[in-house]
Scaffold this motif. Structure first.
Motif, PDB file in Angstrom:
ATOM      1  N   UNK A 111       4.022  58.541 -52.650  1.00 19.73           N
ATOM      2  CA  UNK A 111       5.010  59.736 -52.560  1.00 19.73           C
ATOM      3  C   UNK A 111       4.790  60.632 -53.697  1.00 19.73           C
ATOM      4  N   UNK A 112       5.001  62.035 -53.346  1.00 17.16           N
ATOM      5  CA  UNK A 112       5.055  63.094 -54.468  1.00 17.16           C
ATOM      6  C   UNK A 112       5.967  64.092 -54.399  1.00 17.16           C
ATOM      7  N   UNK A 113       6.989  64.141 -55.244  1.00 17.40           N
ATOM      8  CA  UNK A 113       7.989  64.921 -55.290  1.00 17.40           C
ATOM      9  C   UNK A 113       8.048  66.095 -56.503  1.00 17.40           C
ATOM     10  N   UNK A 114       7.995  67.499 -56.180  1.00 15.53           N
ATOM     11  CA  UNK A 114       7.993  68.423 -57.058  1.00 15.53           C
ATOM     12  C   UNK A 114       9.185  69.297 -56.888  1.00 15.53           C
ATOM     13  N   UNK A 115       9.515  69.904 -58.237  1.00 18.12           N
ATOM     14  CA  UNK A 115      10.330  71.114 -58.051  1.00 18.12           C
ATOM     15  C   UNK A 115      10.126  72.173 -59.298  1.00 18.12           C
ATOM     16  N   UNK A 116      10.101  73.430 -58.846  1.00 18.13           N
ATOM     17  CA  UNK A 116       9.654  74.519 -59.559  1.00 18.13           C
ATOM     18  C   UNK A 116      10.880  75.387 -59.653  1.00 18.13           C
TER      19      UNK A 116
END
Length: 937
Positions: free
Chosen positions: A602-607
């Motif tokens: 799982x990969x979670x990103x926030x920009x």
């Protein structure tokens, strides 16, 4: 937010000052000579004297990654088989060393049976497929090896070999999953690249020759480390660097366009008088636009020997294991000719008709790449890449020579005069892109990446020449156009884009071993871009109609003499130049967390991204001339990528993201651009950004290390979609609007890369002993629609509608329902193989411009329907033969079917009430036939 940015910048700066290193990889395939060279699974691979090792998978494929540069002995073993030791295997930082090993139960393999190659990892077809297999996000890449096999010469064509990707013949734009230029982003080595054309957001990918790239990748799901200004995906070009210790290659290619030969154009190929001031594709003229009226000609010039050619050289050298230098340069010239039909309808009645619309086009491209890679020590690496591209396009458009040309309101049919139009345009583009890139590893678990870039684009139209005249096809009578003071004109347009951009990204591998690996990435991005735009028109008008008449349509320039201006027979019409200055400031910070749970990842990103667009303009068609449009967007953009590995061969992926589509400078500035055929497009200062939600689901199956079967489904929800549509009023001007409240795209993709005939490898020579045949095929089916909205003010009063013909929904501009790409590749056995490749691309009908009402209050009757570009097939063939270790001969055929490229429009005149499909544009581009010879030292 500022504190967060400063904190991330401080951490990254501290990391940069720490000790670091760069690593390489060893990968390859193990085969079983006892079983007809079938893949050997579960064999042990270890670096002698270390604990670094792995095992081969079901396909015999293995990889040893994160290896410090140096020379090693690699040991291959399997129960019941002879152990193989390969000494002196060199690992180069940032590169991949390939070892394909045949193993036998009866005797060991000798060293001369093993071919060891060291190349940039992103150049290897097997390595790229392995990257795709291991990645969490959904992406596809095509490398220089595969591009060379199928004869692709530029990045624009390369992208169309990837599933769901096509290009528009009408606009030249790249479309990914049905979404065009404004929904894409383009990067070079991870940094944004400016556009070379005022009409586009993205740079023309055809400017990048495949000889200067390692690979092209299309990321169809969003990665928070890149700009959120995208919806359908990001195209990233990775530039070449030196592979191995040295290389040198020289190539020469020549050919012709079949339209030029078959239409008798060869002996009278037309270019503009600007060619007299052009050397090797570099235009140099010191006169201003007004001086060019009398001091440079108006008539076309003949170009002798319109034969295509390309010369290229590439080479490099590694110096003292510290500095790797690679350079590449090319110079090419290409000619095209097309003839067809142009019609324009207004309110379902024909407005303009040209039945012999003809185009002559010459393109000269000079490009260069200098790549410097410096290994400061085993722990630090710097890379500098500089591109230079100079492109000169000469294009002549003529229509009405046959006497059948008709332009609305120019003459009365009873006069017996036809209209003749000639537009001569020279476009000079000079692009410099320079990057400084650092990659470092801090300790054993922390890697730092940083980059800074400077981009400069000068895109000019230095002397565009326009003539519109009336003439009698049965006599010598020629009359200057009489419906405006700018039908005879010269104009100039200049664009200068200056951009600074960069990023700092820190990758921290919290846990690498075991069933639950974890990784954290965080960093900052910035982009600052400024555009200076200037356009000037100088028109020529006679004192009264028929005061002065050109001797013929082929000698219109005879009358534009200073004496005719001194006498008052001709006079200048001068307009104040149109100007605009655009500024884009974009700053962002991002964080991305990746964690694995056995087969699940799982990969979670926030920009967080802040964008400000400021366009200040001074243009003649805007009330009061002067104005400014300021847009500010301040948002968080999340992304989720999930992957589940059923086994080593199969995986399921899911992705979600939120992105934005920013309006472009040219879509905001109300400058009017006039096309060759007289269609006018201007920007809209009230245009706003679109917001996008993206969902993806993909299943992948890897039957072997070089084969793939995949199926994907995707959904996109776009708020406030941007489209080109006709503006209100009687001028027939196109502009950009948020034409709907919502647009949706639903699609399915399927792709296969299959070996129809496996080439058998001779275990003693490691050379194919039988022929090989492989097929690459992908197909995309899309359903797309957008609502057409009506606009009311705060009091509920009607302002305007985008609905027409009773329609409340419409398809998306540029989107095809079907996209198909196929490639069949054959390789003969032996050390000097014969290779043949046949590739085909098809995209079904797509909307070139959406329909619009002509009269707002009567939109069901007075409207202009959508203009549709019809689908067609493009067929290419490449045949190559290696004659020795050094020589290769190659035949390349482009656009072999030479299909008619057509645009149609449904027309329903109020006088008949019968709707018919009318052809509004038709032409062919001709097949390109080329023969090339290259020598590798």
């Amino acid at each position: 937010m500022k504190q967060l940015l400063l904190s991330l910048l401080f951490i990254a700066t501290m990391a940069f000052t720490s000790n670091a290193q760069e690593t390489g990889s060893i990968l390859g395939k193990l085969t079983d000579t006892e079983a007809n060279n079938e893949p050997l699974a579960f064999a042990n691979v270890i670096i002698k004297g270390t604990t670094k090792g792995t095992t081969s998978d079901f396909d015999g494929l293995y990889e040893l990654s994160d290896i410090e540069p140096g020379t090693y002995t690699v040991v291959f073993s399997f129960l019941g088989y002879e152990t193989v030791e390969i000494p002196d295997v060199t690992v180069v930082a940032g590169n991949v060393t390939t070892l394909d090993i045949p193993m036998s139960a009866s005797q060991g393999v000798s060293l001369d049976e093993v071919v060891i190659t060291v190349q940039a990892r992103k150049d290897s077809e097997v390595a790229l497929l392995l990257d795709q297999k291991q990645a969490v996000e959904i992406k596809e890449s095509i490398g220089a090896q595969q591009l060379s096999k199928i004869g692709v010469t530029d990045v624009a064509v390369a992208t169309t070999k990837i599933s769901g990707v096509t290009s528009s013949e009408a606009s030249g734009d790249i479309f990914i999953r049905g979404l065009g230029d404004r929904y894409l982003s383009t990067t070079l080595n991870g940094l944004a690249v400016p556009s070379d054309d005022v009409e586009r957001k993205n740079i023309d990918l055809g400017l990048f020759n495949t000889r200067v790239i390692q690979n092209v990748s299309v990321s169809k799901t969003y990665d928070v480390s890149s700009s959120a200004d995208q919806s359908s995906g990001n195209v990233n070009i990775t530039s070449r660097e030196l592979a191995g210790n040295s290389e040198l290659n020289i190539g020469l290619q020549s050919g012709f366009n079949t339209n030029i030969l078959s239409n008798g154009v060869y002996g009278n190929f037309k270019v503009s008088p600007n060619s007299n001031n052009t050397d090797f594709g570099f235009y140099n003229q010191n006169l201003n636009t007004q001086e060019l009226i009398t001091q440079q000609g108006w008539n076309t010039v003949k170009r002798d020997n319109p034969i295509n050619y390309r010369f290229n050289v590439a080479g490099g050298k590694r110096i003292a294991e510290k500095l790797a230098i690679f350079f590449s340069g090319s110079h090419s010239r290409k000619f095209e000719y097309g003839e067809g039909i142009f019609r324009q309808f207004r309110s379902n009645f024909v407005d303009d008709t040209i039945t012999d619309a003809s185009n002559w086009r010459e393109e000269v491209v000079t490009s260069g790449l200098l790549d410097l890679t410096y290994y400061i020590n085993d722990k630090n690496k710097l890379k500098s890449s500089t591109f230079f591209i100079n492109t000169l396009n000469e294009e002549i458009y003529e229509g009405g020579r046959n006497g059948e040309g008709f332009i609305f309101e120019e003459t009365d049919p009873a006069e017996g005069l036809g209209q003749f139009i000639r537009d001569q345009n020279t476009k000079q583009t000079r692009l410099i892109v320079t990057h400084l890139i650092g990659t470092h590893q801090i300790g054993d678990k922390n890697t730092l990446h940083w980059a800074g870039g400077y981009n400069l684009v000068n895109a000019d139209e230095p002397n565009r020449i326009r003539n519109e005249v009336n003439f009698d096809p049965n006599s010598d009578f020629v009359q200057l156009g009489r419906t405006g003071g700018f039908q005879q004109r010269k104009s100039s347009q200049t664009i200068e884009d200056v951009e600074y951009n960069g990023f700092i990204k820190d990758e921290f591998r919290i846990k690498e071993d075991g069933p639950n690996p974890m990784k954290l990435e965080f960093g900052v991005n910035f982009r600052k871009k400024e555009r200076d735009f200037r356009s000037e028109f100088v028109g020529v008008e006679e004192r009264t109609t028929n005061t002065i008449n050109p001797p013929s349509i082929d000698n219109l320039g005879a009358i534009f003499q200073q004496s005719n201006f001194d006498s008052g027979d001709l006079q200048l019409n001068l307009l104040q130049p149109d100007l605009y200055v655009g500024n884009l400031d974009s700053q962002a910070a991002f964080v991305d967390f990746n964690i694995g749970f056995n087969k699940f990842n799982a990969d979670f990103g926030l920009r967080y991204q802040r964008d400000q667009i400021d366009v200040a303009f001074d243009v003649g068609n805007f009330p009061g001339r002067v104005g400014e449009s300021v847009k500010e967007y301040d948002n968080f953009y999340p992304s989720v990528n999930l992957k589940y590995d059923f086994n080593e061969k199969q995986a399921l992926r899911f992705a979600f993201s939120r992105t934005i589509t920013l309006p472009e400078f040219k879509e905001i500035a109300p400058f009017e651009y006039v096309s060759q055929v007289g269609q006018v497009t201007r920007g809209n200062p009230d245009l706003e950004a679109s917001r996008d939600l993206n969902f993806d689901l993909k299943w992948e199956f890897f039957p072997s290390n070089d084969q793939l079967i995949s199926v994907a489904a995707f959904y996109k929800n776009i708020s406030d979609p941007i489209n080109r549509a006709q503006d209100r009023g009687s001028a027939g001007v196109f502009s950009y609007f948020n034409t709907g409240n919502k647009a949706e795209v639903i699609g399915i993709e399927a792709e296969t890369k299959l070996n129809l005939i496996n080439a058998e490898i001779n275990g003693e020579t490691n050379v194919p002993s039988t022929s090989g045949l492989n097929l690459v095929f992908n197909v995309s089916r899309m359903w797309h629609s957008q609502d057409l909205k009506e606009v009311f003010d705060e009091e509920g009063n009607f302002i305007r509608t985008f609905r027409y013909k009773g329609l409340t929904e419409e398809g998306l501009e540029g989107a095809s329902d079907w996209i198909l790409n196929a490639s069949l590749n054959f390789t003969s056995p032996g050390e000097n193989p014969f290779n043949a490749s046949l590739t085909a691309n098809y995209a079904s009908d797509k909307i070139f411009a959406i329909g619009a009402p002509e009269i707002q209050s009567e939109s069901e009757t007075f409207y202009n329907d959508a203009i549709v570009e019809k689908g067609f097939v493009v067929l290419d063939a490449v045949i190559s033969k290696e004659f020795s270790e050094h020589w290769r001969l190659r035949f390349i055929g482009r656009n072999l079917l030479n299909p008619s490229i057509e645009r149609t429009q449904l027309v329903k005149p109020s006088t008949t009430g019968i709707e018919t499909e009318e052809l509004v544009r038709s032409y062919t581009r001709g097949a390109q036939i080329n023969l090339g010879l290259s020598y590798t030292f």
